[in-house]
Design a protein around this motif. Sequence first.
Motif, mmCIF file in Angstrom:
data_model
loop_
_atom_site.group_PDB
_atom_site.id
_atom_site.type_symbol
_atom_site.label_atom_id
_atom_site.label_comp_id
_atom_site.label_asym_id
_atom_site.label_seq_id
_atom_site.Cartn_x
_atom_site.Cartn_y
_atom_site.Cartn_z
ATOM 1 N N ARG A 186 18.386 4.778 2.821
ATOM 2 C CA ARG A 186 17.058 4.795 3.443
ATOM 3 C C ARG A 186 16.034 5.444 2.514
ATOM 4 O O ARG A 186 14.948 4.907 2.307
ATOM 5 C CB ARG A 186 17.101 5.531 4.787
ATOM 6 N N LYS A 187 16.392 6.601 1.956
ATOM 7 C CA LYS A 187 15.468 7.264 1.036
ATOM 8 C C LYS A 187 15.246 6.418 -0.218
ATOM 9 O O LYS A 187 14.144 6.376 -0.759
ATOM 10 C CB LYS A 187 16.003 8.643 0.667
ATOM 11 N N PHE A 188 16.297 5.748 -0.680
ATOM 12 C CA PHE A 188 16.186 4.855 -1.821
ATOM 13 C C PHE A 188 15.180 3.744 -1.536
ATOM 14 O O PHE A 188 14.287 3.456 -2.332
ATOM 15 C CB PHE A 188 17.558 4.253 -2.148
ATOM 16 N N GLY A 189 15.320 3.123 -0.371
ATOM 17 C CA GLY A 189 14.439 2.024 -0.006
ATOM 18 C C GLY A 189 12.994 2.454 0.141
ATOM 19 O O GLY A 189 12.077 1.759 -0.310
ATOM 20 N N GLU A 190 12.786 3.597 0.771
ATOM 21 C CA GLU A 190 11.417 4.095 0.940
ATOM 22 C C GLU A 190 10.771 4.396 -0.411
ATOM 23 O O GLU A 190 9.581 4.149 -0.613
ATOM 24 C CB GLU A 190 11.427 5.345 1.824
ATOM 25 N N LEU A 191 11.570 4.912 -1.343
ATOM 26 C CA LEU A 191 11.039 5.236 -2.662
ATOM 27 C C LEU A 191 10.662 3.973 -3.438
ATOM 28 O O LEU A 191 9.589 3.904 -4.051
ATOM 29 C CB LEU A 191 12.059 6.069 -3.446
ATOM 30 N N ILE A 192 11.527 2.942 -3.415
ATOM 31 C CA ILE A 192 11.209 1.736 -4.194
ATOM 32 C C ILE A 192 10.023 0.982 -3.583
ATOM 33 O O ILE A 192 9.229 0.381 -4.314
ATOM 34 C CB ILE A 192 12.435 0.806 -4.352
ATOM 35 N N GLU A 193 9.893 1.023 -2.259
ATOM 36 C CA GLU A 193 8.733 0.379 -1.644
ATOM 37 C C GLU A 193 7.450 1.119 -2.027
ATOM 38 O O GLU A 193 6.419 0.486 -2.324
ATOM 39 C CB GLU A 193 8.902 0.327 -0.123
ATOM 40 N N HIS A 194 7.511 2.431 -2.010
ATOM 41 C CA HIS A 194 6.338 3.223 -2.403
ATOM 42 C C HIS A 194 5.955 2.933 -3.851
ATOM 43 O O HIS A 194 4.771 2.770 -4.172
ATOM 44 C CB HIS A 194 6.629 4.710 -2.217
ATOM 45 N N GLU A 195 6.954 2.866 -4.740
ATOM 46 C CA GLU A 195 6.699 2.558 -6.145
ATOM 47 C C GLU A 195 6.055 1.176 -6.297
ATOM 48 O O GLU A 195 5.112 0.999 -7.068
ATOM 49 C CB GLU A 195 8.004 2.612 -6.940
ATOM 50 N N ALA A 196 6.563 0.197 -5.575
ATOM 51 C CA ALA A 196 6.035 -1.160 -5.667
ATOM 52 C C ALA A 196 4.576 -1.227 -5.221
ATOM 53 O O ALA A 196 3.730 -1.836 -5.883
ATOM 54 C CB ALA A 196 6.878 -2.120 -4.823
ATOM 55 N N LEU A 197 4.278 -0.583 -4.101
ATOM 56 C CA LEU A 197 2.908 -0.603 -3.585
ATOM 57 C C LEU A 197 1.965 0.193 -4.483
ATOM 58 O O LEU A 197 0.793 -0.163 -4.637
ATOM 59 C CB LEU A 197 2.884 -0.058 -2.155
ATOM 60 N N THR A 198 2.485 1.263 -5.108
ATOM 61 C CA THR A 198 1.659 2.037 -6.033
ATOM 62 C C THR A 198 1.293 1.207 -7.251
ATOM 63 O O THR A 198 0.149 1.249 -7.723
ATOM 64 C CB THR A 198 2.404 3.311 -6.469
ATOM 65 N N LEU A 199 2.267 0.459 -7.772
ATOM 66 C CA LEU A 199 1.993 -0.442 -8.908
ATOM 67 C C LEU A 199 0.839 -1.384 -8.587
ATOM 68 O O LEU A 199 -0.111 -1.528 -9.367
ATOM 69 C CB LEU A 199 3.245 -1.253 -9.246
ATOM 70 N N HIS A 200 0.898 -2.012 -7.425
ATOM 71 C CA HIS A 200 -0.139 -2.978 -7.066
ATOM 72 C C HIS A 200 -1.455 -2.285 -6.720
ATOM 73 O O HIS A 200 -2.526 -2.857 -6.934
ATOM 74 C CB HIS A 200 0.353 -3.873 -5.925
ATOM 75 N N ALA A 201 -1.382 -1.060 -6.205
ATOM 76 C CA ALA A 201 -2.616 -0.304 -5.954
ATOM 77 C C ALA A 201 -3.339 -0.015 -7.268
ATOM 78 O O ALA A 201 -4.576 -0.045 -7.328
ATOM 79 C CB ALA A 201 -2.287 1.003 -5.243
ATOM 80 N N MET A 202 -2.586 0.247 -8.332
ATOM 81 C CA MET A 202 -3.199 0.484 -9.644
ATOM 82 C C MET A 202 -3.920 -0.758 -10.139
ATOM 83 O O MET A 202 -5.018 -0.688 -10.704
ATOM 84 C CB MET A 202 -2.128 0.908 -10.647
ATOM 85 N N ILE A 203 -3.327 -1.907 -9.926
ATOM 86 C CA ILE A 203 -3.948 -3.167 -10.353
ATOM 87 C C ILE A 203 -5.201 -3.456 -9.523
ATOM 88 O O ILE A 203 -6.228 -3.887 -10.044
ATOM 89 C CB ILE A 203 -2.941 -4.333 -10.222
ATOM 90 N N MET A 204 -5.129 -3.162 -8.242
ATOM 91 C CA MET A 204 -6.272 -3.422 -7.359
ATOM 92 C C MET A 204 -7.454 -2.494 -7.641
ATOM 93 O O MET A 204 -8.583 -2.799 -7.278
ATOM 94 C CB MET A 204 -5.847 -3.305 -5.897
ATOM 95 N N THR A 205 -7.175 -1.356 -8.299
ATOM 96 C CA THR A 205 -8.257 -0.401 -8.580
ATOM 97 C C THR A 205 -8.585 -0.333 -10.070
ATOM 98 O O THR A 205 -9.230 0.607 -10.531
ATOM 99 C CB THR A 205 -7.859 1.003 -8.082
ATOM 100 N N SER A 206 -8.134 -1.329 -10.832
ATOM 101 C CA SER A 206 -8.449 -1.369 -12.267
ATOM 102 C C SER A 206 -9.817 -2.020 -12.472
ATOM 103 O O SER A 206 -10.451 -2.494 -11.533
ATOM 104 C CB SER A 206 -7.373 -2.163 -13.011
ATOM 105 N N ARG A 207 -10.273 -2.032 -13.724
ATOM 106 C CA ARG A 207 -11.515 -2.714 -14.089
ATOM 107 C C ARG A 207 -11.231 -3.691 -15.212
ATOM 108 O O ARG A 207 -10.897 -3.271 -16.308
ATOM 109 C CB ARG A 207 -12.564 -1.698 -14.564
ATOM 110 N N PRO A 208 -11.280 -5.015 -14.986
ATOM 111 C CA PRO A 208 -11.588 -5.664 -13.709
ATOM 112 C C PRO A 208 -10.411 -5.536 -12.737
ATOM 113 O O PRO A 208 -9.274 -5.407 -13.143
ATOM 114 C CB PRO A 208 -11.806 -7.121 -14.110
ATOM 115 N N TYR A 209 -10.725 -5.554 -11.448
ATOM 116 C CA TYR A 209 -9.710 -5.454 -10.410
ATOM 117 C C TYR A 209 -9.255 -6.852 -10.006
ATOM 118 O O TYR A 209 -9.993 -7.832 -10.139
ATOM 119 C CB TYR A 209 -10.268 -4.718 -9.193
ATOM 120 N N PHE A 210 -8.041 -6.951 -9.556
ATOM 121 C CA PHE A 210 -7.542 -8.245 -9.079
ATOM 122 C C PHE A 210 -6.298 -8.033 -8.220
ATOM 123 O O PHE A 210 -5.776 -6.919 -8.127
ATOM 124 C CB PHE A 210 -7.238 -9.202 -10.231
ATOM 125 N N LEU A 211 -5.828 -9.112 -7.607
ATOM 126 C CA LEU A 211 -4.651 -9.075 -6.745
ATOM 127 C C LEU A 211 -3.568 -9.993 -7.303
ATOM 128 O O LEU A 211 -3.837 -11.161 -7.598
ATOM 129 C CB LEU A 211 -4.993 -9.541 -5.321
#
Length: 279
Positions: A186-211
């Motif tokens: 469970r802790k493993f899964g929560e950590l990898i999901e958090h990492e995945a969403l953080t990666l995409h959050a970085m892309i969404m807040t870059s310049r230029p931003y995109f999805l």
Amino acid sequence: MFLDGKEETSFLPKTLKFFHRASFYCSYLRYFDFVIETYNNFPHSSGIASSASSMSALALCIMEMEKKFYSSLKEESFFLRKASFLSRLGSGSACRSIYPGLVVWGYHKSIKGSNNFYAIPYPYKIHPIFQNISDTILIVDKNPKKILSSKGHKLMNNHPYVKDRIKSANKNMIKLISILKTGDFRKFGELIEHEALTLHAMIMTSRPYFLWIKPNTLHIIYTIWEFRIQSKKNIYFTLDAGANVHLLYPIQERKYIIKWIYNNLFSYCEKIIESFVHK
């Protein structure tokens, strides 16, 4: 270069750059011409590490050549380390694809032997639950990404949140060492999901931003969350630099979960690829 029997000129620039970089460490490459015939069982440039598989395969081929030229090259650990080092010149992810099982790339003070130049097999205890993990890949969009991973990485150079992101990743690695030892899925899964969403959050807040994610990516994520609450099953997602989704779960729960995936998630994707991680 030929992909699935057809000439593929779009791969040439990246491959030539890789050979140029590798020739500084394998000078014999300059005396050969190459015809490369390759194939893949999943779409390329769509965010499921096709460049990692190609560059690691090329690096291993180069090292097989080197082994023929230098009879003294018999130590397997050196062979793999140099293959990992060479593959990193073409793709960062590729240096991890040299080895089976769990692999570490990048220096971390808590992991002996870790470094930024090549990957190493994970050196510490791994709980049996992590030695056989099912990985079901949902191909949401098989088309090449408009923004390739290499360009996405460059956007991190001046990103306002990058320093905190690096600190967070290092803290998560410390947590992961403990999780891999104790077997808390469970802790493993929560950590990898958090990492995945953080990666995409970085892309969404870059310049230029995109999805990179698509509407169906979000449908899959929400459906997994709802299913996990209702069923109490250990199924978690992770995302690479694209719209496609990896579903990770213990192989012991595979029979029930794989049936659920086909019944509930197939409509959101173009293709399902079944695989597993085996140490």
